[in-house]
Design an enzyme around this catalytic site. Sequence first.
Site, PDB file in Angstrom:
ATOM      1  N   PRO A   9      30.987  21.389  10.548  1.00  0.00           N
ATOM      2  CA  PRO A   9      30.698  20.245   9.524  1.00  0.00           C
ATOM      3  C   PRO A   9      31.145  20.444   8.055  1.00  0.00           C
ATOM      4  O   PRO A   9      31.014  21.289   7.476  1.00  0.00           O
ATOM      5  CB  PRO A   9      29.170  19.994   9.789  1.00  0.00           C
ATOM      6  N   ASN A  10      31.774  19.150   7.606  1.00  0.00           N
ATOM      7  CA  ASN A  10      32.170  19.359   6.424  1.00  0.00           C
ATOM      8  C   ASN A  10      33.363  20.145   5.925  1.00  0.00           C
ATOM      9  O   ASN A  10      33.911  20.014   4.794  1.00  0.00           O
ATOM     10  CB  ASN A  10      30.817  19.508   5.099  1.00  0.00           C
ATOM     11  N   ARG A  17      35.336  18.744  -1.573  1.00  0.00           N
ATOM     12  CA  ARG A  17      34.133  19.082  -1.464  1.00  0.00           C
ATOM     13  C   ARG A  17      33.622  20.387  -2.408  1.00  0.00           C
ATOM     14  O   ARG A  17      34.463  21.472  -2.199  1.00  0.00           O
ATOM     15  CB  ARG A  17      33.619  19.561   0.108  1.00  0.00           C
ATOM     16  N   TYR A  22      34.325  26.023  -2.753  1.00  0.00           N
ATOM     17  CA  TYR A  22      35.326  26.055  -1.747  1.00  0.00           C
ATOM     18  C   TYR A  22      37.015  25.836  -1.973  1.00  0.00           C
ATOM     19  O   TYR A  22      37.522  26.050  -0.883  1.00  0.00           O
ATOM     20  CB  TYR A  22      34.866  24.825  -0.497  1.00  0.00           C
ATOM     21  N   ASN A  73      34.746  28.898  11.892  1.00  0.00           N
ATOM     22  CA  ASN A  73      33.923  28.593  10.659  1.00  0.00           C
ATOM     23  C   ASN A  73      32.842  27.583  11.135  1.00  0.00           C
ATOM     24  O   ASN A  73      33.010  26.474  11.168  1.00  0.00           O
ATOM     25  CB  ASN A  73      34.652  27.964   9.576  1.00  0.00           C
ATOM     26  N   ALA A  76      27.672  25.117   8.206  1.00  0.00           N
ATOM     27  CA  ALA A  76      26.250  24.876   8.073  1.00  0.00           C
ATOM     28  C   ALA A  76      25.577  25.600   9.375  1.00  0.00           C
ATOM     29  O   ALA A  76      24.462  26.227   9.320  1.00  0.00           O
ATOM     30  CB  ALA A  76      25.767  23.783   7.602  1.00  0.00           C
ATOM     31  N   GLU A  97      34.721  35.317  12.664  1.00  0.00           N
ATOM     32  CA  GLU A  97      34.178  34.408  12.046  1.00  0.00           C
ATOM     33  C   GLU A  97      34.851  34.380  10.628  1.00  0.00           C
ATOM     34  O   GLU A  97      35.019  35.509  10.070  1.00  0.00           O
ATOM     35  CB  GLU A  97      32.798  34.839  11.875  1.00  0.00           C
ATOM     36  N   HIS A  99      34.564  32.405   6.691  1.00  0.00           N
ATOM     37  CA  HIS A  99      33.913  31.391   5.699  1.00  0.00           C
ATOM     38  C   HIS A  99      34.942  31.504   4.593  1.00  0.00           C
ATOM     39  O   HIS A  99      35.235  32.496   4.005  1.00  0.00           O
ATOM     40  CB  HIS A  99      32.719  32.162   5.392  1.00  0.00           C
ATOM     41  N   ARG A 106      25.185  33.485  -1.882  1.00  0.00           N
ATOM     42  CA  ARG A 106      24.750  32.154  -2.064  1.00  0.00           C
ATOM     43  C   ARG A 106      23.023  32.060  -1.888  1.00  0.00           C
ATOM     44  O   ARG A 106      22.452  33.105  -1.957  1.00  0.00           O
ATOM     45  CB  ARG A 106      25.570  31.279  -1.409  1.00  0.00           C
TER      46      ARG A 106
HETATM   47  C1  DQA Z   1      30.832  27.864   4.856  1.00  0.00           C
HETATM   48  C2  DQA Z   1      29.723  28.519   4.065  1.00  0.00           C
HETATM   49  C3  DQA Z   1      28.361  27.626   4.510  1.00  0.00           C
HETATM   50  O1  DQA Z   1      27.092  28.382   4.158  1.00  0.00           O
HETATM   51  C4  DQA Z   1      28.320  26.227   4.496  1.00  0.00           C
HETATM   52  O2  DQA Z   1      27.273  25.353   4.895  1.00  0.00           O
HETATM   53  C5  DQA Z   1      29.688  25.605   4.836  1.00  0.00           C
HETATM   54  C6  DQA Z   1      30.710  26.264   4.662  1.00  0.00           C
HETATM   55  C7  DQA Z   1      32.023  28.568   4.072  1.00  0.00           C
HETATM   56  O3  DQA Z   1      33.221  28.208   4.775  1.00  0.00           O
HETATM   57  O4  DQA Z   1      32.174  29.298   3.138  1.00  0.00           O
HETATM   58  O5  DQA Z   1      29.722  24.296   5.103  1.00  0.00           O
HETATM   59  O6  DQA Z   1      30.885  28.176   6.397  1.00  0.00           O
END
Ligand code: DQA
Length: 142
Positions: A9-10, A17, A22, A73, A76, A97, A99, A106
């Site tokens: 998501p997102n 964002r 990011y 990735n 959340a 994985e 990020h 964080r």
């Molecule tokens: C994320 C880190 C997560 O904590 C966050 O919720 C994201 C993006 C990252 O790519 O840094 O949506 O996975």
Amino acid sequence: MRILIINGPNINMIGQREPDIYGHHTYLDLEQLVEAYAKKNDLEVKMVQSNYEGELVSIIQDGYGTYDYYIINPAAYTHTSVAILDALLAVNIPTIEVHLSEPLERESFRHVNLIESATIKRFAKHGIQGYIMALEYIGTLE
Ligand code: DQA
């Protein structure tokens, strides 16, 4: 070799964002970066994104028998989803994985990682370049 990159998501909102966290690269930039790397290295790479946990579970399940590696990735859902963990364990496809930021630096709720036991490697805090690092890492395994 077939690789599926799965974004949670997102991730479609990157660029817009929270750019301080990011980065300024957009999802389109990420798609183009991955596509160029795949072409140059003669890899079959597909990338998908979903904002829905169940859809991500179905994507992970549906890739069984098709993909040799996953790069994920989970965004959340990294911190909350037993369902995504279980799907990755079920298909047992080697998974890296990624990020964009470093969740461990964080808020404390981001320190919880429910999926890491289903992954073989993790790249964080490299922005969209982290996806390329994951692809390069897969290259070292072949
Ligand atoms: C994320 C880190 C997560 O904590 C966050 O919720 C994201 C993006 C990252 O790519 O840094 O949506 O996975």
